[in-house]
Design an enzyme around this catalytic site. Structure first.
Site, PDB file in Angstrom:
ATOM      1  N   TRP A 117       0.862  -1.186   0.000  1.00 54.03           N
ATOM      2  CA  TRP A 117       0.000   0.000   0.000  1.00 54.03           C
ATOM      3  C   TRP A 117       0.891   1.226   0.000  1.00 54.03           C
ATOM      4  O   TRP A 117       2.086   1.146   0.289  1.00 54.03           O
ATOM      5  CB  TRP A 117      -0.938   0.001   1.213  1.00 54.03           C
ATOM      6  CG  TRP A 117      -2.101   0.947   1.028  1.00 54.03           C
ATOM      7  CD1 TRP A 117      -2.270   2.176   1.597  1.00 54.03           C
ATOM      8  CD2 TRP A 117      -3.233   0.736   0.186  1.00 54.03           C
ATOM      9  NE1 TRP A 117      -3.448   2.742   1.158  1.00 54.03           N
ATOM     10  CE2 TRP A 117      -4.054   1.880   0.285  1.00 54.03           C
ATOM     11  CE3 TRP A 117      -3.643  -0.298  -0.657  1.00 54.03           C
ATOM     12  CZ2 TRP A 117      -5.256   2.021  -0.416  1.00 54.03           C
ATOM     13  CZ3 TRP A 117      -4.830  -0.174  -1.347  1.00 54.03           C
ATOM     14  CH2 TRP A 117      -5.619   0.963  -1.229  1.00 54.03           C
ATOM     15  N   ASP A 167      -0.427  11.905  -0.340  1.00 49.77           N
ATOM     16  CA  ASP A 167      -1.550  12.760   0.042  1.00 49.77           C
ATOM     17  C   ASP A 167      -2.765  11.923   0.443  1.00 49.77           C
ATOM     18  O   ASP A 167      -2.667  10.698   0.606  1.00 49.77           O
ATOM     19  CB  ASP A 167      -1.896  13.720  -1.094  1.00 49.77           C
ATOM     20  CG  ASP A 167      -2.358  13.024  -2.371  1.00 49.77           C
ATOM     21  OD1 ASP A 167      -2.547  11.779  -2.371  1.00 49.77           O
ATOM     22  OD2 ASP A 167      -2.546  13.706  -3.393  1.00 49.77           O
ATOM     23  N   GLU A 170      -3.381   8.771  -1.657  1.00 49.33           N
ATOM     24  CA  GLU A 170      -2.277   7.826  -1.842  1.00 49.33           C
ATOM     25  C   GLU A 170      -1.521   8.096  -3.141  1.00 49.33           C
ATOM     26  O   GLU A 170      -1.164   7.184  -3.890  1.00 49.33           O
ATOM     27  CB  GLU A 170      -2.782   6.368  -1.806  1.00 49.33           C
ATOM     28  CG  GLU A 170      -3.004   5.841  -0.415  1.00 49.33           C
ATOM     29  CD  GLU A 170      -4.430   6.053   0.101  1.00 49.33           C
ATOM     30  OE1 GLU A 170      -5.338   6.235  -0.722  1.00 49.33           O
ATOM     31  OE2 GLU A 170      -4.625   6.026   1.327  1.00 49.33           O
ATOM     32  N   GLU A 326     -18.363   6.026  -3.029  1.00 52.88           N
ATOM     33  CA  GLU A 326     -17.168   6.867  -2.963  1.00 52.88           C
ATOM     34  C   GLU A 326     -17.244   7.971  -4.007  1.00 52.88           C
ATOM     35  O   GLU A 326     -16.925   9.126  -3.732  1.00 52.88           O
ATOM     36  CB  GLU A 326     -15.920   6.014  -3.182  1.00 52.88           C
ATOM     37  CG  GLU A 326     -14.616   6.780  -3.051  1.00 52.88           C
ATOM     38  CD  GLU A 326     -13.417   5.854  -3.078  1.00 52.88           C
ATOM     39  OE1 GLU A 326     -12.694   5.790  -2.067  1.00 52.88           O
ATOM     40  OE2 GLU A 326     -13.203   5.184  -4.114  1.00 52.88           O
TER      41      GLU A 326
END
Length: 377
Positions: A117, A167, A170, A326
């Protein structure tokens, strides 16, 4: 649009949103980012979770928010030695690599994930402190319950806040992002002002916050508004949050008003707000949570009509199942890039708990009552 029926519908959606978040909160206290989305499933972010907790706190879901802050406090306490190593290395002038920093997200039961990640982000470690202090003030609670975690977060932020990092999205690891600095400032100032720190640490937190503010003023502005990162000329939808709910920039100041206008002009289309103009994630759609942040900023600046307009747009993205996504794809910035993300991760995250929480937060702010849901303390 602003009829009694419309407001009742928004109130009902906000109440269902609180109930949904409560039902999905893990026994550990962590809020899942999205219970079914392939890339987020099983994980909680400090940043996303802090804003979720702030929405729940505003809706008087006191115990739910407190349990999330318990989780944050526990995550930090368990990583006390790692934080000490980071702080010591910074003080010695031999800072550790990004890979040695605290993780951005953790599994719901509190461990670092095993999959790759984009993992170094400081924003969440400021945001949860700000949210915990706001929660304690809102409900007359003692901060002693989370004092250990607050102090560890401040130590970590004092050692790392100047470093470039990913940020909110990602992305852009090599930049220093103004939204990230806003989260850090909010956390440092909240901790210092709440007397949660030893005097020397409080002085250091205030000094770092002032330095970060000066850095924004010197390199984080363009044409009178906040910029996406230091030296950038672009805007980002997350900048609205620096105005409200974080309150780092006064909404009625020239900088606040110019930033609201810039986000509205550059990123809002028919009421929905994009992340930034070059966004290609799922084709670069419009995000309900960012729309609510812009609504909160408008409301803080005294423009309730715009806040309600944006709230209704966000509420209008609800699915037939009562879930908020989202993002939506009505006005894609890069439609040719949408399919690659569908192939990679499947349909857009729905529900996204952060979307539900920001709708709740904005509904409460504009005075729409959110009915109780679940058992609260």
């Amino acid at each position: 649009m602003n009829t009694t029926t419309d407001l009742d519908a928004v109130a009902a959606l906000a109440a269902r949103s609180v109930a949904l978040i409560e039902s999905l909160q893990h026994p550990s206290g962590a809020y899942p980012a999205s219970p079914t989305f392939s890339a987020y499933q099983g994980y909680s972010w400090f940043r996303d979770g802090a804003f979720i907790a702030d929405g729940m706190s505003a809706a008087s879901a006191v115990e739910s928010a407190s349990r999330f802050f318990d989780w944050c406090d526990r995550m930090l306490a368990e990583r006390r030695e790692q934080i000490a190593e980071i702080v010591a290395a910074e003080a010695a002038g031999t800072p550790l690599p990004d890979e040695a920093m605290l993780a951005t997200r953790f599994t719901l039961d509190g461990v670092e994930g095993s999959d790759d990640w984009w993992d170094f982000q400081t924003d969440g470690y400021g945001t949860w402190v700000w949210a915990a202090v706001a929660h304690a003030r809102r409900h007359g609670l003692s901060l002693e319950r989370w004092q250990q975690g607050i102090r560890l977060s401040v130590d970590y932020l004092l050692a790392t806040w100047r470093r470039p990092c990913y940020d909110w999205w990602e992305e852009h690891r090599t930049e220093v992002h103004v939204s990230t600095l806003g989260c850090v400032i909010a956390g440092l100032e909240a901790a210092a002002d709440a007397d949660a720190l030893e005097p020397a640490a409080a002085d250091a937190a205030r000094a770092a916050a002032l330095e970060a503010r000066a850095l924004i003023a010197d390199r984080g502005l363009h044409d009178g508004h906040l910029a996406k990162w230091l030296g950038s000329t672009e805007v980002d939808g997350s900048l609205a949050a620096v105005i409200a709910p974080l309150g780092v920039i006064e909404a009625t100041s020239p900088l606040g008003r110019a930033t609201i206008a810039a986000v509205e002009s550059a990123l809002s289309v028919d009421g929905g707000v994009h992340r930034y103009l070059l966004d290609t994630f799922y084709g670069g759609g419009q995000w309900p949570l960012l729309t609510c942040f812009l609504g909160l900023a408008h409301h803080a600046a005294g423009d309730r009509a715009s806040a309600l307009r944006l709230l209704h747009w966000a509420a209008g993205t609800v699915t037939a199942e009562g879930l908020l996504p989202e993002q939506v794809d009505d006005h894609l910035l890069a439609p040719e890039r949408r399919q690659e993300w569908l192939d990679r991760w499947g349909p857009v995250a729905t529900p996204l708990l952060w979307s539900h929480a920001m709708l709740v937060r904005l509904a409460v702010e504009v005075g729409i009552p959110v009915a109780p849901a679940g058992v609260r303390a």
